[in-house]
Write a protein that holds these residues in place. Structure first.
Motif, PDB file in Angstrom:
ATOM      1  N   PHE A 109       0.841  -1.192   0.000  1.00  0.00           N
ATOM      2  CA  PHE A 109       0.000   0.000   0.000  1.00  0.00           C
ATOM      3  C   PHE A 109       0.876   1.242   0.000  1.00  0.00           C
ATOM      4  N   ASN A 110       0.522   2.162  -0.863  1.00  0.00           N
ATOM      5  CA  ASN A 110       1.182   3.452  -1.015  1.00  0.00           C
ATOM      6  C   ASN A 110       2.615   3.289  -1.502  1.00  0.00           C
ATOM      7  N   ASP A 111       3.556   2.954  -0.629  1.00  0.00           N
ATOM      8  CA  ASP A 111       4.924   2.763  -1.104  1.00  0.00           C
ATOM      9  C   ASP A 111       5.674   1.687  -0.315  1.00  0.00           C
ATOM     10  N   VAL A 112       4.950   0.893   0.497  1.00  0.00           N
ATOM     11  CA  VAL A 112       5.626  -0.121   1.298  1.00  0.00           C
ATOM     12  C   VAL A 112       4.987  -1.497   1.129  1.00  0.00           C
ATOM     13  N   LEU A 113       5.855  -2.515   1.175  1.00  0.00           N
ATOM     14  CA  LEU A 113       5.417  -3.908   1.168  1.00  0.00           C
ATOM     15  C   LEU A 113       5.604  -4.447   2.578  1.00  0.00           C
ATOM     16  N   ILE A 114       4.525  -4.932   3.177  1.00  0.00           N
ATOM     17  CA  ILE A 114       4.521  -5.363   4.566  1.00  0.00           C
ATOM     18  C   ILE A 114       4.133  -6.837   4.640  1.00  0.00           C
ATOM     19  N   ARG A 115       4.818  -7.581   5.477  1.00  0.00           N
ATOM     20  CA  ARG A 115       4.443  -8.984   5.712  1.00  0.00           C
ATOM     21  C   ARG A 115       2.989  -9.055   6.171  1.00  0.00           C
ATOM     22  N   GLY A 116       2.271 -10.057   5.678  1.00  0.00           N
ATOM     23  CA  GLY A 116       0.845 -10.157   5.973  1.00  0.00           C
ATOM     24  C   GLY A 116       0.520 -10.280   7.441  1.00  0.00           C
ATOM     25  N   THR A 117       1.411 -10.873   8.217  1.00  0.00           N
ATOM     26  CA  THR A 117       1.175 -11.029   9.649  1.00  0.00           C
ATOM     27  C   THR A 117       1.707  -9.854  10.468  1.00  0.00           C
ATOM     28  N   ARG A 118       2.159  -8.815   9.801  1.00  0.00           N
ATOM     29  CA  ARG A 118       2.694  -7.641  10.497  1.00  0.00           C
ATOM     30  C   ARG A 118       1.917  -6.362  10.195  1.00  0.00           C
ATOM     31  N   ALA A 119       0.993  -6.421   9.255  1.00  0.00           N
ATOM     32  CA  ALA A 119       0.308  -5.212   8.792  1.00  0.00           C
ATOM     33  C   ALA A 119      -0.766  -4.758   9.776  1.00  0.00           C
ATOM     34  N   LYS A 120      -0.931  -3.451   9.850  1.00  0.00           N
ATOM     35  CA  LYS A 120      -1.978  -2.849  10.671  1.00  0.00           C
ATOM     36  C   LYS A 120      -2.457  -1.585   9.974  1.00  0.00           C
ATOM     37  N   LYS A 121      -3.784  -1.439   9.854  1.00  0.00           N
ATOM     38  CA  LYS A 121      -4.302  -0.206   9.281  1.00  0.00           C
ATOM     39  C   LYS A 121      -4.237   0.897  10.324  1.00  0.00           C
ATOM     40  N   VAL A 122      -3.607   2.024   9.963  1.00  0.00           N
ATOM     41  CA  VAL A 122      -3.386   3.107  10.925  1.00  0.00           C
ATOM     42  C   VAL A 122      -3.932   4.444  10.438  1.00  0.00           C
ATOM     43  N   GLU A 123      -4.484   4.492   9.228  1.00  0.00           N
ATOM     44  CA  GLU A 123      -4.886   5.772   8.652  1.00  0.00           C
ATOM     45  C   GLU A 123      -6.104   5.573   7.759  1.00  0.00           C
ATOM     46  N   SER A 124      -7.079   6.483   7.886  1.00  0.00           N
ATOM     47  CA  SER A 124      -8.274   6.399   7.047  1.00  0.00           C
ATOM     48  C   SER A 124      -8.442   7.602   6.127  1.00  0.00           C
ATOM     49  N   GLN A 125      -7.627   8.629   6.313  1.00  0.00           N
ATOM     50  CA  GLN A 125      -7.786   9.855   5.541  1.00  0.00           C
ATOM     51  C   GLN A 125      -6.618  10.160   4.616  1.00  0.00           C
ATOM     52  N   HIS A 126      -5.530   9.408   4.733  1.00  0.00           N
ATOM     53  CA  HIS A 126      -4.361   9.645   3.900  1.00  0.00           C
ATOM     54  C   HIS A 126      -3.986   8.354   3.178  1.00  0.00           C
TER      55      HIS A 126
END
Length: 370
Positions: free
Chosen positions: A174-191
């Motif tokens: 997402f956006n510009d980073v690749l994150i391991r599936g077991t490490r990802a967390k949604k932290v932003e809803s407006q950006h």
């Protein structure tokens, strides 16, 4: 249902090439990324097979892209373990036919879905890249185009010298980073930078070029893909807060068929020492409920016993979750309990790093697969 679903549209993105460099299956589940604008200016779900008309740049990728859409798009707020098992079955069905996979998904529960698929797909040897958008593809300032194009590139990526798969795991891009599936967390809803990995570095960054950190990526598996068919949904997340009452805790931990609980504690794993609270935990663990201790802090990890307020938890059989996220913890409970193993094995699996969800140097167990 999974065996009836077939790729309905093939986007010929080879730009005239006789041998596309890779074949990627895009699985569209729903979400903002698949919204378009009608003649009245309203956002409506589009037929995702028409994506090539919205994104003619796909032809420049030099790869063959197939698209499979679920019969009914799902708002990610409505995703359940049933959809995770369906996705796993679809991936198993088409696994041998494609070099990589991109799952288009709503952002609200994408981290949960990516973690769940990480556990369900054991010995995964190909990329499964979750992505989506904050702004629909039908809007001018959409992030859908960049996210999808880059996710496709990652799904097709191979080591330049060895020619082997570059990303053999489930990830979120997402956006510009690749994150391991077991490490990802949604932290932003407006950006646009909606996802973060607080306790583990990104696996890749997308700037002018894609920059992979091969030292962080998982190795190719030694065995064939194994897709697990069960998840235990009799689990719950209990978040502590000052003033939480005995009545509420008993109502949750005392549920007759409860199998597992993610306990969101303070700081490095601290919880109240009130006699009633400890008794509630004791009664639950004695009934066979597995309690996994996860910190409410976005960064850091659980260290049970560091303070007096967490020492009692270990005595009661609460399992320290180390630096796991809540999203990875609840789906791990579902997966491990769904295996139906004995109590000793179940505890060992919950303590161990299974899919990169725990920093191995900190984990109580070793990195294992079941």
């Amino acid at each position: 249902m999974a065996e009836q679903l077939q790729p309905s549209v093939i986007v010929d993105a080879a730009a005239g090439a006789t041998a596309p460099r890779a074949s990627v299956l895009v699985i569209y589940t729903g979400g903002t990324v698949g919204m378009s604008v009608n003649k009245r200016g309203e956002l409506v779900p589009m037929k995702f097979g028409q994506i090539q008309k919205k994104m003619p740049e796909l032809r420049q990728l030099g790869m063959q892209v197939s698209v499979l859409s679920l019969p009914e798009p799902i708002d990610s707020s409505n995703v359940t373990p049933t959809e995770w098992l369906q996705l796993a079955a679809i991936l198993q069905q088409h696994y041998d036919a494609y070099d990589g996979f991109v799952v288009l998904h709503g952002t609200d529960t994408m981290a949960y879905s990516a973690a769940a698929l990480s556990y369900l797909l054991e010995n995964l040897g190909k990329p499964v890249i979750f992505t989506g958008a904050q702004v629909p593809v039908g809007r001018i300032r959409t992030d859908a185009r960049r996210n999808l194009v880059t996710a496709l590139e990652i799904a097709a990526a191979r080591h330049p010298r060895a020619g082997t798969v570059r990303v053999p795991e489930v990830c979120v891009f997402f956006n510009d980073v690749l994150i391991r599936g077991t490490r990802a967390k949604k932290v932003e809803s407006q950006h646009y930078s909606a996802f973060r990995s607080e306790n583990y570095p990104p696996l890749a960054r997308a700037g002018i070029e894609l920059e992979f950190d091969d030292n962080l990526l998982r190795l190719l598996p030694a065995g064939p893909l194994r897709v697990h068919p069960h998840l235990e949904d009799r689990v719950v997340v209990l978040k502590l807060f000052p003033g939480i009452t005995e009545h509420m805790v008993r109502a949750i931990l005392g549920a007759a068929d409860l199998r597992g609980c993610v306990l969101e504690t303070y700081g490095s794993g601290n919880a109240p020492t009130s006699p009633w609270f400890l008794q509630c935990l004791r009664e639950a663990t004695e009934r066979g409920v597995y309690v996994l201790n996860v910190s409410q802090c976005e960064e850091g990890r659980v260290i049970q016993g560091r303070y007096e307020t967490s020492a009692h938890l270990t005595e009661l059989g609460v399992i320290g979750g180390e630096d796991i996220t809540t999203e990875a913890a609840i789906t791990k409970l579902m997966y491990v309990l769904g295996l139906g193993r004995d109590a000793e094995t179940t505890r060992r699996l919950l303590l161990s790093d299974l899919r990169g969800e725990i920093s191995v140097s900190q984990a109580a167990g070793t990195s294992i697969r079941f």
